[in-house]
Design an enzyme around this catalytic site. Sequence first.
Site, short mmCIF file in Angstrom:
data_model
loop_
_atom_site.label_atom_id
_atom_site.label_comp_id
_atom_site.label_asym_id
_atom_site.label_seq_id
_atom_site.Cartn_x
_atom_site.Cartn_y
_atom_site.Cartn_z
N MET A 34 0.86 -1.19 0.00
CA MET A 34 0.00 0.00 0.00
C MET A 34 0.90 1.24 0.00
O MET A 34 0.49 2.32 0.45
CB MET A 34 -0.93 -0.03 1.21
CG MET A 34 -1.84 -1.25 1.18
SD MET A 34 -3.36 -1.06 2.08
CE MET A 34 -2.75 -0.91 3.75
N GLY A 35 2.12 1.11 -0.48
CA GLY A 35 3.04 2.24 -0.53
C GLY A 35 3.62 2.55 0.84
O GLY A 35 3.61 1.70 1.73
N LEU A 37 6.71 2.87 1.54
CA LEU A 37 7.65 1.75 1.62
C LEU A 37 8.75 2.02 2.65
O LEU A 37 9.24 3.14 2.77
CB LEU A 37 8.29 1.51 0.24
CG LEU A 37 7.32 1.23 -0.90
CD1 LEU A 37 8.09 0.93 -2.19
CD2 LEU A 37 6.36 0.11 -0.58
N HIS A 38 9.12 0.97 3.39
CA HIS A 38 10.20 1.07 4.37
C HIS A 38 11.17 -0.08 4.14
O HIS A 38 11.02 -0.86 3.17
CB HIS A 38 9.63 1.08 5.79
CG HIS A 38 8.66 -0.03 6.06
ND1 HIS A 38 9.06 -1.35 6.13
CD2 HIS A 38 7.32 -0.04 6.23
CE1 HIS A 38 8.02 -2.11 6.36
NE2 HIS A 38 6.93 -1.35 6.42
N HIS A 41 9.73 -3.52 3.33
CA HIS A 41 9.33 -3.70 1.93
C HIS A 41 10.56 -3.89 1.04
O HIS A 41 10.53 -4.67 0.08
CB HIS A 41 8.58 -2.46 1.43
CG HIS A 41 7.25 -2.23 2.08
ND1 HIS A 41 6.99 -1.13 2.85
CD2 HIS A 41 6.11 -2.97 2.06
CE1 HIS A 41 5.74 -1.18 3.27
NE2 HIS A 41 5.18 -2.29 2.82
N GLN A 65 -10.20 -2.62 2.73
CA GLN A 65 -9.68 -3.30 3.92
C GLN A 65 -9.60 -2.36 5.12
O GLN A 65 -9.11 -2.74 6.18
CB GLN A 65 -8.33 -3.95 3.64
CG GLN A 65 -7.16 -3.02 3.40
CD GLN A 65 -5.93 -3.77 2.93
OE1 GLN A 65 -5.83 -4.16 1.79
NE2 GLN A 65 -4.96 -3.97 3.81
N GLN A 157 -2.59 -12.34 8.09
CA GLN A 157 -2.82 -12.07 6.66
C GLN A 157 -2.12 -13.12 5.79
O GLN A 157 -2.71 -13.67 4.86
CB GLN A 157 -2.28 -10.66 6.34
CG GLN A 157 -2.13 -10.36 4.87
CD GLN A 157 -1.73 -8.92 4.60
OE1 GLN A 157 -2.55 -8.03 4.74
NE2 GLN A 157 -0.50 -8.68 4.20
N ARG A 191 3.03 2.50 9.51
CA ARG A 191 2.34 3.34 10.49
C ARG A 191 3.29 3.94 11.53
O ARG A 191 2.92 4.87 12.23
CB ARG A 191 1.26 2.54 11.21
CG ARG A 191 0.07 2.20 10.34
CD ARG A 191 -1.05 1.59 11.16
NE ARG A 191 -2.29 1.49 10.42
CZ ARG A 191 -2.61 0.49 9.61
NH1 ARG A 191 -1.75 -0.51 9.46
NH2 ARG A 191 -3.75 0.47 8.95
O1 PAF Z 1 -0.02 -5.91 3.70
C1 PAF Z 1 -0.45 -4.99 2.98
O2 PAF Z 1 0.21 -3.98 2.74
C2 PAF Z 1 -1.84 -5.12 2.36
O3 PAF Z 1 -2.71 -5.76 3.21
C3 PAF Z 1 -1.81 -5.77 0.96
C4 PAF Z 1 -1.35 -7.22 1.04
C5 PAF Z 1 -0.93 -5.00 0.03
C6 PAF Z 1 -3.24 -5.79 0.38
O4 PAF Z 1 -3.74 -4.50 0.21
#
Ligand code: PAF
Length: 257
Positions: A34-35, A37-38, A41, A65, A157, A191
């Site tokens: 979801m961008g 990025l750290h 990621h 979500q 997840q 976050r």
């Molecule tokens: O983990 C996340 O950043 C999100 O839940 C994902 C897997 C990109 C789905 O939107």
Amino acid sequence: MSLKIIRSPEELKTTLRQLKRLSPEKTIGFVPTMGALHEGHKTLLESARAENDICILSIFVNPTQFNDKEDLKKYPKTWDADLALADHVGVDIAFAPEYSEMYPDNYRYQLNEKEFSQQLCGKDRPGHFDGVLSVVMKLFNLIQPTKAYFGEKDFQQLCLIEGMIQAFFMDVQIVRVPTLRESSGLAMSSRNVRLTPEEKTLAPQLHKSMLLAKSSEEAQKQLQQLGFHVDYVVDIEGRRYAAAKLGNVRLIDNVKI
Ligand code: PAF
């Protein structure tokens, strides 16, 4: 191949069709995000880059979500830095669609899991995992990756996505990547930038208590005494899961016990 930014599912499908026509045996490594990025990621992207011929990143803050619309509004956006990181790692394609392109049905069709998704984070965030599974299924259908990379920080997840792959006979290999932590032990998260300096000092106690407490009840008590608003600390099948708020930032973590 230099970094190509693609906005529409149609353009993505056309580009991938062309690539596959030229070399059908090429493997695709995919990192959905979801961008914001750290380093966490970055580790996922580096693995995807190293292990595949084509490396694809998606950047899409998925509204379905977020049960809390304020949380969605406040979700950090660092587009230029994200692209610079992607370029640095050698990502080939950054896919960044709009809501209307990803949800032409306006979320009339959804994917539900009825057991594990209702526990832990799913209890406090109704519909959260339906949104995650629905968007991940859409992304997998568009990209058809050989391997997709997920961090163990979001362990619930990860398990639900692995379950979806099995349930729907999907041809994607899920790669689990261990949680990346700051030197304090705090799990890296987009976050974290919203924590105040005082909250940032306190935040690593979440991981410490989870590791050191003899039971989930003891960890919960310790965290409450420290000033965390604890959503849950629960032990399931050899793993301790926790979610707790500091101010209005919700932190999650999990450790093997
Ligand atoms: O983990 C996340 O950043 C999100 O839940 C994902 C897997 C990109 C789905 O939107």
